[in-house]
Design a protein around this motif. Structure first.
Motif, mmCIF file in Angstrom:
data_model
loop_
_atom_site.group_PDB
_atom_site.id
_atom_site.type_symbol
_atom_site.label_atom_id
_atom_site.label_comp_id
_atom_site.label_asym_id
_atom_site.label_seq_id
_atom_site.Cartn_x
_atom_site.Cartn_y
_atom_site.Cartn_z
ATOM 1 N N MET A 138 51.612 22.823 46.397
ATOM 2 C CA MET A 138 50.614 22.682 45.360
ATOM 3 C C MET A 138 49.617 21.627 45.824
ATOM 4 S SD MET A 138 50.824 21.458 41.429
ATOM 5 C CE MET A 138 52.343 22.239 41.002
ATOM 6 N N LEU A 142 45.748 18.233 42.383
ATOM 7 C CA LEU A 142 45.968 18.669 41.008
ATOM 8 C C LEU A 142 46.947 17.776 40.249
ATOM 9 C CD1 LEU A 142 46.181 22.564 41.271
ATOM 10 C CD2 LEU A 142 44.197 21.110 41.103
ATOM 11 N N PRO A 195 44.442 10.461 33.707
ATOM 12 C CA PRO A 195 45.364 10.637 32.575
ATOM 13 C C PRO A 195 46.026 12.020 32.579
ATOM 14 C CG PRO A 195 43.095 10.857 31.834
ATOM 15 C CD PRO A 195 43.032 10.487 33.296
ATOM 16 N N LEU A 196 47.244 12.057 32.013
ATOM 17 C CA LEU A 196 47.907 13.333 31.712
ATOM 18 C C LEU A 196 47.536 13.743 30.299
ATOM 19 C CD1 LEU A 196 51.434 12.386 33.047
ATOM 20 C CD2 LEU A 196 49.767 13.879 34.139
ATOM 21 N N VAL A 200 52.376 13.800 27.401
ATOM 22 C CA VAL A 200 53.083 14.421 28.515
ATOM 23 C C VAL A 200 53.509 13.336 29.504
ATOM 24 C CG1 VAL A 200 52.831 15.959 30.510
ATOM 25 C CG2 VAL A 200 51.846 16.587 28.301
ATOM 26 N N VAL B 22 49.144 21.795 31.830
ATOM 27 C CA VAL B 22 49.972 20.895 31.009
ATOM 28 C C VAL B 22 51.442 21.127 31.310
ATOM 29 C CG1 VAL B 22 50.661 20.282 28.660
ATOM 30 C CG2 VAL B 22 48.261 20.787 29.165
ATOM 31 N N LYS B 24 52.830 22.169 33.968
ATOM 32 C CA LYS B 24 53.197 21.659 35.296
ATOM 33 C C LYS B 24 52.946 20.156 35.393
ATOM 34 C CE LYS B 24 53.544 25.458 38.029
ATOM 35 N NZ LYS B 24 54.192 25.298 39.303
ATOM 36 N N ARG B 25 52.595 19.519 34.278
ATOM 37 C CA ARG B 25 52.362 18.071 34.216
ATOM 38 C C ARG B 25 51.279 17.622 35.180
ATOM 39 N NH1 ARG B 25 58.257 15.636 32.589
ATOM 40 N NH2 ARG B 25 58.824 17.403 31.296
ATOM 41 N N LEU B 26 50.248 18.437 35.314
ATOM 42 C CA LEU B 26 49.109 18.037 36.134
ATOM 43 C C LEU B 26 48.286 17.018 35.376
ATOM 44 C CD1 LEU B 26 47.935 21.464 37.536
ATOM 45 C CD2 LEU B 26 49.738 19.947 38.341
ATOM 46 N N ASP B 27 47.487 16.244 36.126
ATOM 47 C CA ASP B 27 46.577 15.327 35.452
ATOM 48 C C ASP B 27 45.351 16.112 34.965
ATOM 49 O OD1 ASP B 27 44.675 15.511 37.561
ATOM 50 O OD2 ASP B 27 45.727 13.966 38.686
ATOM 51 N N VAL B 28 44.430 15.382 34.326
ATOM 52 C CA VAL B 28 43.313 16.059 33.671
ATOM 53 C C VAL B 28 42.413 16.769 34.700
ATOM 54 C CG1 VAL B 28 41.830 14.023 33.653
ATOM 55 C CG2 VAL B 28 41.543 15.793 31.891
ATOM 56 N N GLY B 30 43.500 18.257 37.507
ATOM 57 C CA GLY B 30 44.202 19.504 37.803
ATOM 58 C C GLY B 30 44.055 20.513 36.675
ATOM 59 N N MET B 31 44.126 20.034 35.418
ATOM 60 C CA MET B 31 43.949 20.933 34.277
ATOM 61 C C MET B 31 42.568 21.591 34.319
ATOM 62 S SD MET B 31 45.543 18.643 31.156
ATOM 63 C CE MET B 31 44.854 19.758 29.906
ATOM 64 N N SER B 135 48.643 26.733 41.717
ATOM 65 C CA SER B 135 49.814 26.057 41.134
ATOM 66 C C SER B 135 50.999 26.066 42.082
ATOM 67 C CB SER B 135 50.237 26.746 39.834
ATOM 68 O OG SER B 135 49.168 26.886 38.954
ATOM 69 N N GLY B 136 50.833 26.639 43.281
ATOM 70 C CA GLY B 136 51.942 26.676 44.232
ATOM 71 C C GLY B 136 52.992 27.716 43.884
ATOM 72 N N GLU B 137 52.598 28.785 43.160
ATOM 73 C CA GLU B 137 53.543 29.829 42.776
ATOM 74 C C GLU B 137 53.086 31.185 43.287
ATOM 75 O OE1 GLU B 137 53.842 29.807 38.565
ATOM 76 O OE2 GLU B 137 55.134 28.048 38.581
#
Lengths: 204, 204, 204
Positions: A138, A142, A195-196, A200, B22, B24-28, B30-31, B135-137
């Motif tokens: 990944m 990100l 920030p998350l 979260v 969210v 995958k607990r990415l930061d803002v 990454g979102m 997302s690495g999937e």
């Protein structure tokens, strides 16, 4: 832009790609592929999104510099790894330079300031994203919460504002690049984090 | 096409990208990256394959809507997650709309009906594929056997047939979109699944 | 170029993509996506880097051949798997043909010999890289140390040298393709491997 500066940025990015190849125990072909796309992948993406032929396929330096970086990492990777804290400073300089140059190119092709900022960020961070996707991971960008895209975004915004004020050329590029560079260095020094989403925790 | 409908489709797709961020607990950052490419990645790919500059880099709405979706997911993701069954209906509407619009654009640029259908499907499902790769999937589209690409393919085919019959404009778009939408909703409701190769069990 | 040869190369590459889909237990949509991009992904990338519309979206054969390969893999994958050692010979022929054709196209569009060689390699190996990224794996090309890109590089270089000597057309394509093919076959036969960076062991 100053081509020498541009090639210096490409060299540092290519070195980080080739080193990732060494860490993942890739063969020399894999190292060269990562070096090339880490270095010029952001610019290639920017040019495709602008709708012009990627500059990396017109300029021989964009090809020779990643090959040189691959050769250096191939023979002297332990020394380069030890020098990495210093290399991160050059990486920050590369981010600064690339976001400024990328924004300027998008504006020169008539894109809106908002899109130009997006493409400036894309120039600065796109190569690292491609490097990570090709490595089967990944993208660090990100999730790792380091301020990496944010300094590029502020440098690109500065560039777009100066362009709107009719301040262009070397002075505009230099001051935008220095702003992004300084923010990136400060973010590393003080551990600033993105920030998350509300409520979260960090990555599992 | 009706730009408002288009932006509504982009909004729903961007929301699904930001929510994946969210989860995958990415930061803002990454979102926002996932939101943007989920929403407009299919259209960007279509435009590159047609050989024109991606529309997403000309129209400010294509940039502001994903930013708005990111902000909503950032603050209210628990509420949005709870509303997801409802969001899936909008996602189906987005698939319908995007496959019709994508096919029409490819036909307008003189591509063959077969290629136009391919690019219609690409417009509808490409953003989700890019979201998953970033997302690495492995892309959900490739293995999950839900009928997702197939309704888009039938909607795109309807659009190409209507175009060949000289039935164009809003009526053609609407009826093709509704066809794909209805098939997608029926596939979800009755759990229709795409076949595996002869003699092969499901994913391990 | 001889279109029949070109379609034969695409067929073999598409078959390898569809088979990877079967091995990963993808549904028929996933198989078709892998077949298509394995077969024409390298050429699409080359054309985007040259700055022209990808030929795959102009020529119906480029779409029908991967569909046919998917159908064959869907019904007879055990037989095709058993025939794979033979298929690898065709794959080597595909590499030879694609690197020669790709280099020639880049030269015809005025790119430098160095860039043309890069794009020849990209045409030959790009589809496999896209197949692996879409399958959620690190590209085999990067780590498996088989000589796969290197024969393509030598074939592309031969093509660029012949072009510079004004030897063009079918004879140049054929001899460059045969050179890359022979090197690939020899590399498979004798297990030649690409080097790792100095002092590094194989993949963990």
């Amino acid at each position: 832009m100053t081509p020498a500066l541009d090639l210096a940025g490409i060299f540092v990015f290519a070195l980080s790609g080739a080193l990732q190849g060494v860490r993942k125990r890739l063969d020399v072909v894999g190292m060269a592929v990562l070096a090339f796309f880490t270095a010029v992948g952001g610019g290639i993406t920017r040019d495709l999104f602008i709708g012009v032929q990627p500059a990396a396929f017109r300029d021989t330096g964009y090809l020779l510099v990643p090959i040189a970086a691959t050769a250096i990492a191939f023979f002297w990777h332990p020394q380069v790894e030890r020098a990495m804290p210093g290399v991160l400073v050059f990486d920050a300089a590369g981010i600064g330079l690339f976001c400024a140059v990328g924004t300027a190119k998008a504006l020169a092709y008539g894109l809106s300031p908002l899109h130009a900022v997006l493409l400036g960020v894309c120039t600065a961070v796109g190569g690292g994203v491609i490097r990570d996707v090709l490595s089967g991971e990944m993208p660090t960008l990100l999730y790792d919460r380091q301020l990496y895209a944010v300094p590029a975004m502020l440098g690109s915004t500065a560039m777009a504002v100066l362009y709107a004020l009719d301040i262009r050329g070397f002075a505009a590029t230099l001051s935008s690049a220095v702003l992004a560079f300084a923010l990136r260095i400060l973010a590393m020094r003080y551990g600033w984090r993105a920030p998350l989403a509300r409520g979260v925790g960090g990555p599992v």
